[in-house]
Design a protein around this motif. Structure first.
Motif, PDB file in Angstrom:
ATOM      1  N   UNK A 111       0.906  -1.261  -0.132  1.00  0.00           N
ATOM      2  CA  UNK A 111      -0.042  -0.026   0.022  1.00  0.00           C
ATOM      3  C   UNK A 111       0.785   1.191   0.062  1.00  0.00           C
ATOM      4  N   UNK A 112       2.000   1.145   0.553  1.00  0.00           N
ATOM      5  CA  UNK A 112       2.724   2.301   0.683  1.00  0.00           C
ATOM      6  C   UNK A 112       3.522   2.620  -0.577  1.00  0.00           C
ATOM      7  N   UNK A 113       3.660   1.706  -1.466  1.00  0.00           N
ATOM      8  CA  UNK A 113       4.023   1.670  -2.750  1.00  0.00           C
ATOM      9  C   UNK A 113       3.422   2.350  -3.955  1.00  0.00           C
ATOM     10  N   UNK A 114       1.892   2.274  -3.533  1.00  0.00           N
ATOM     11  CA  UNK A 114       0.892   2.661  -4.606  1.00  0.00           C
ATOM     12  C   UNK A 114       0.807   1.574  -5.652  1.00  0.00           C
ATOM     13  N   UNK A 115       1.262   0.479  -5.358  1.00  0.00           N
ATOM     14  CA  UNK A 115       0.874  -0.753  -6.334  1.00  0.00           C
ATOM     15  C   UNK A 115      -0.822  -0.990  -6.253  1.00  0.00           C
ATOM     16  N   UNK A 116      -1.123  -1.124  -7.379  1.00  0.00           N
ATOM     17  CA  UNK A 116      -2.557  -1.403  -7.590  1.00  0.00           C
ATOM     18  C   UNK A 116      -2.674  -2.801  -8.713  1.00  0.00           C
ATOM     19  N   UNK A 117      -3.441  -3.751  -8.215  1.00  0.00           N
ATOM     20  CA  UNK A 117      -3.769  -4.865  -9.206  1.00  0.00           C
ATOM     21  C   UNK A 117      -4.748  -4.316 -10.169  1.00  0.00           C
ATOM     22  N   UNK A 118      -4.585  -4.956 -11.287  1.00  0.00           N
ATOM     23  CA  UNK A 118      -5.687  -4.610 -12.578  1.00  0.00           C
ATOM     24  C   UNK A 118      -5.583  -5.761 -13.293  1.00  0.00           C
ATOM     25  N   UNK A 119      -6.627  -5.844 -14.151  1.00  0.00           N
ATOM     26  CA  UNK A 119      -6.662  -6.634 -15.551  1.00  0.00           C
ATOM     27  C   UNK A 119      -5.694  -6.378 -16.197  1.00  0.00           C
ATOM     28  N   UNK A 120      -4.722  -7.181 -17.014  1.00  0.00           N
ATOM     29  CA  UNK A 120      -3.904  -6.993 -17.755  1.00  0.00           C
ATOM     30  C   UNK A 120      -4.644  -6.840 -19.318  1.00  0.00           C
ATOM     31  N   UNK A 121      -4.783  -5.427 -19.614  1.00  0.00           N
ATOM     32  CA  UNK A 121      -5.537  -5.277 -21.159  1.00  0.00           C
ATOM     33  C   UNK A 121      -4.690  -5.631 -22.267  1.00  0.00           C
ATOM     34  N   UNK A 122      -3.642  -5.845 -22.083  1.00  0.00           N
ATOM     35  CA  UNK A 122      -2.779  -6.429 -23.378  1.00  0.00           C
ATOM     36  C   UNK A 122      -3.184  -7.943 -23.376  1.00  0.00           C
ATOM     37  N   UNK A 123      -3.049  -8.604 -22.314  1.00  0.00           N
ATOM     38  CA  UNK A 123      -3.371  -9.754 -22.383  1.00  0.00           C
ATOM     39  C   UNK A 123      -4.639 -10.336 -22.901  1.00  0.00           C
ATOM     40  N   UNK A 124      -5.660  -9.633 -22.404  1.00  0.00           N
ATOM     41  CA  UNK A 124      -7.083  -9.680 -22.807  1.00  0.00           C
ATOM     42  C   UNK A 124      -7.476  -9.348 -24.202  1.00  0.00           C
ATOM     43  N   UNK A 125      -6.656  -8.663 -24.585  1.00  0.00           N
ATOM     44  CA  UNK A 125      -6.878  -7.991 -26.128  1.00  0.00           C
ATOM     45  C   UNK A 125      -6.384  -9.156 -27.182  1.00  0.00           C
ATOM     46  N   UNK A 126      -5.193  -9.729 -26.534  1.00  0.00           N
ATOM     47  CA  UNK A 126      -4.196 -10.404 -27.471  1.00  0.00           C
ATOM     48  C   UNK A 126      -4.947 -12.096 -27.542  1.00  0.00           C
ATOM     49  N   UNK A 127      -5.474 -12.271 -26.336  1.00  0.00           N
ATOM     50  CA  UNK A 127      -6.034 -13.857 -26.188  1.00  0.00           C
ATOM     51  C   UNK A 127      -7.292 -14.058 -25.700  1.00  0.00           C
ATOM     52  N   UNK A 128      -7.991 -12.879 -25.317  1.00  0.00           N
ATOM     53  CA  UNK A 128      -9.233 -13.236 -24.907  1.00  0.00           C
ATOM     54  C   UNK A 128      -9.327 -13.702 -23.498  1.00  0.00           C
ATOM     55  N   UNK A 129      -8.255 -13.831 -22.764  1.00  0.00           N
ATOM     56  CA  UNK A 129      -8.255 -14.335 -21.204  1.00  0.00           C
ATOM     57  C   UNK A 129      -7.878 -12.987 -20.434  1.00  0.00           C
ATOM     58  N   UNK A 130      -8.533 -13.254 -19.290  1.00  0.00           N
ATOM     59  CA  UNK A 130      -8.633 -12.422 -18.078  1.00  0.00           C
ATOM     60  C   UNK A 130      -7.455 -12.796 -17.126  1.00  0.00           C
TER      61      UNK A 130
END
Length: 494
Positions: free
Chosen positions: A229-248
């Motif tokens: 939390x102190x590093x401001x890391x945020x989990x997120x869906x990988x948009x590049x993977x979703x676009x390339x493979x249709x997988x979340x």
């Protein structure tokens, strides 16, 4: 009973095989950026019960004939004497610790790379020290416009001015004392130099968290956000993977944000990029080795609460901002958990209220909760430790484990010779006294024999623990949380 949710043996086998396949994919040489802790990864062992704290280094040992370790440290961190919060030592000293630790496992440490070098006198002195110890040292420099000015970066004036690291193995493990050391830039610089020499080489990243093939809001991934939390890391869906493979799949913001830049660098260095997404770059197999998701979820929820209390205490000490606390509170709401989910918190605070002084509670691995209060003889941590050992040894609460003939000299030593105003015994002093009593007392001996069963237990204290008590609990493998307040109103606390 301690419940296992992760198959560690499967992980060791699957992870090493996957890395071997990635080496082969790139023609026999792979630069593997290692994120997180290679040693003593207690966060992973807490959220993935069954994961051994040294699993990653043991996995590398399986590849030791192919592996060569390169340790990266930033010149800025050397100059500023940056300190590792978990160990309390500077990054430059941690490089030496890491080298000793790797070599202790039979792994070959090829060299040390100093990044962001700009002629600092203290850094030159440090390099000389390493070289006098027989270590190879290379320099990498600040590159104007990094990482966005790609034409300049991928040129003789950019990566080209960095020292070429001489390596001799097929798997080059790039690691560092901590974040921000320049591991990725070191890998990319080496790819540039290898390509110029006509040597085939590739890059991959080994980061345990977030776990790419678990859901975005899975408690294991939420626990990683809480931990950073102190590093401001945020989990997120990988948009590049979703676009390339249709997988979340799940990644974190920094890798997603920098991926287009990295992709362009790969294309500039070798003519094409081997990856379509940040997830493609990773080699982490941890998600495939979870064998009981419910056990893992519960463990991760507990860890989120631990991280919340850690943030509260660090805020009380003045080390983190209120924003870190707010962020973890939000994560707790999203995960639908609260401090009431951990019964030892209430047990410790109720005991403190009843005894009108500091108290502590410990939850053993079978769910039993034991409490301890402050007395004229013992601090709350010492009391709860002894009470827990009595329970584990099947002894009555009234049993006196430590002989007065042992206690009195220890107290006299503290007060008369060490000048302490507090005769109460800390946990380290209690354990020493207990070990002496165990020589002639079978009950004390029985209690001592239960120490190993404390590993994995949880302690909550109604006040912030002393460094001594905290270190003893950590050494015993006990997880700690504290209320964000001190026993006294002094400004300076040891």
């Amino acid at each position: 009973m301690f419940k296992v949710g992760f198959d560690n043996e499967k992980y060791l086998s699957m992870q090493s095989e996957h890395i071997k396949k990635r080496i082969a994919q790139f023609g026999g040489k792979l630069y593997l950026e290692f994120g997180g802790k290679l040693f003593d990864d207690f966060h992973a062992s807490r959220v993935l019960p069954g994961f051994k704290p040294d699993s990653k280094i043991n996995m590398l040992v399986q590849l030791k004939e192919e592996a060569e370790v390169v340790i990266v440290i930033s010149a800025t961190d050397i100059e500023k004497n940056r300190v590792r919060g978990d160990l309390g030592i500077t990054y430059d000293m941690d490089v030496l610790r890491l080298i000793d630790a790797f070599q202790g496992y039979g792994l070959y440490v090829g060299s040390v790379v100093i990044t962001q070098f700009s002629g600092q006198a203290s850094v030159i002195s440090y390099q000389t020290k390493l070289e006098n110890l027989g270590l190879k040292v290379y320099r990498h420099y600040n590159i104007d416009g990094y990482p966005y000015n790609i034409p300049f970066i991928v040129s003789d004036e950019g990566f080209g001015k960095n020292d070429y690291i001489e390596t001799s193995r097929s798997l080059i493990v790039i690691t560092a004392p901590g974040p921000g050391s320049g591991k990725m830039a070191t890998c990319l610089s080496q790819l540039y130099h290898e390509n110029k020499r006509g040597i085939k080489a590739g890059y991959a990243k080994y980061e345990t968290f977030p776990v790419w093939n678990l859901p975005l809001r899975h408690p294991v991934n939420v626990a990683y956000e809480a931990a950073t939390a102190d590093l401001n890391d945020v989990n997120m869906i990988d948009p590049f993977h979703l676009e390339a493979y249709g997988e979340t799949t799940v990644n974190y913001n920094r890798d997603v944000e920098v991926f287009p830049v990295l992709n362009t660098m790969f294309e500039k260095i070798s003519g094409q990029s081997p990856y379509k997404s940040p997830t493609d770059m990773g080699v982490n197999m941890a998600g495939n080795c979870i064998i009981d998701d419910e056990v893992v979820k519960k463990a991760a929820r507990d860890e989120i609460i631990r991280r919340y209390y850690k943030a509260l205490c660090e805020q009380r000490k003045g080390n983190v901002s209120q924003d870190v606390v707010y962020k973890i509170e939000l994560l707790m709401k999203q995960a639908e958990i609260s401090i009431s989910d951990r019964p030892i918190i209430r047990a410790a605070n109720v005991k403190a209220e009843e005894s009108n002084g500091p108290a502590a509670a410990i939850e053993l691995n079978d769910g039993t909760i034991v409490t301890g209060r402050t007395s004229d003889l013992l601090g709350a941590s010492s009391a709860v430790l002894l009470n827990a050992l009595k329970v584990l040894a099947g002894l009555d609460d009234e049993v006196k484990l430590i002989s007065p003939s042992v206690l009195e000299p220890v107290q006299d030593l503290k007060v008369t010779y060490f000048g302490s105003r507090n005769p109460r015994l800390h946990t380290d002093e209690v354990l020493l006294a207990l070990s002496i009593s165990a020589v002639n007392d079978e009950k004390a001996k029985a209690a001592m024999s239960q120490l190993h069963r404390l590993r994995g237990a949880d302690v909550h204290s109604s006040v912030i623990l002393s460094h001594t008590d905290e270190n003893v609990f950590r050494t015993l493998g006990v997880n700690i949380t504290c209320e964000p307040k001190y026993q006294t109103n002094k400004l300076y606390h040891k």
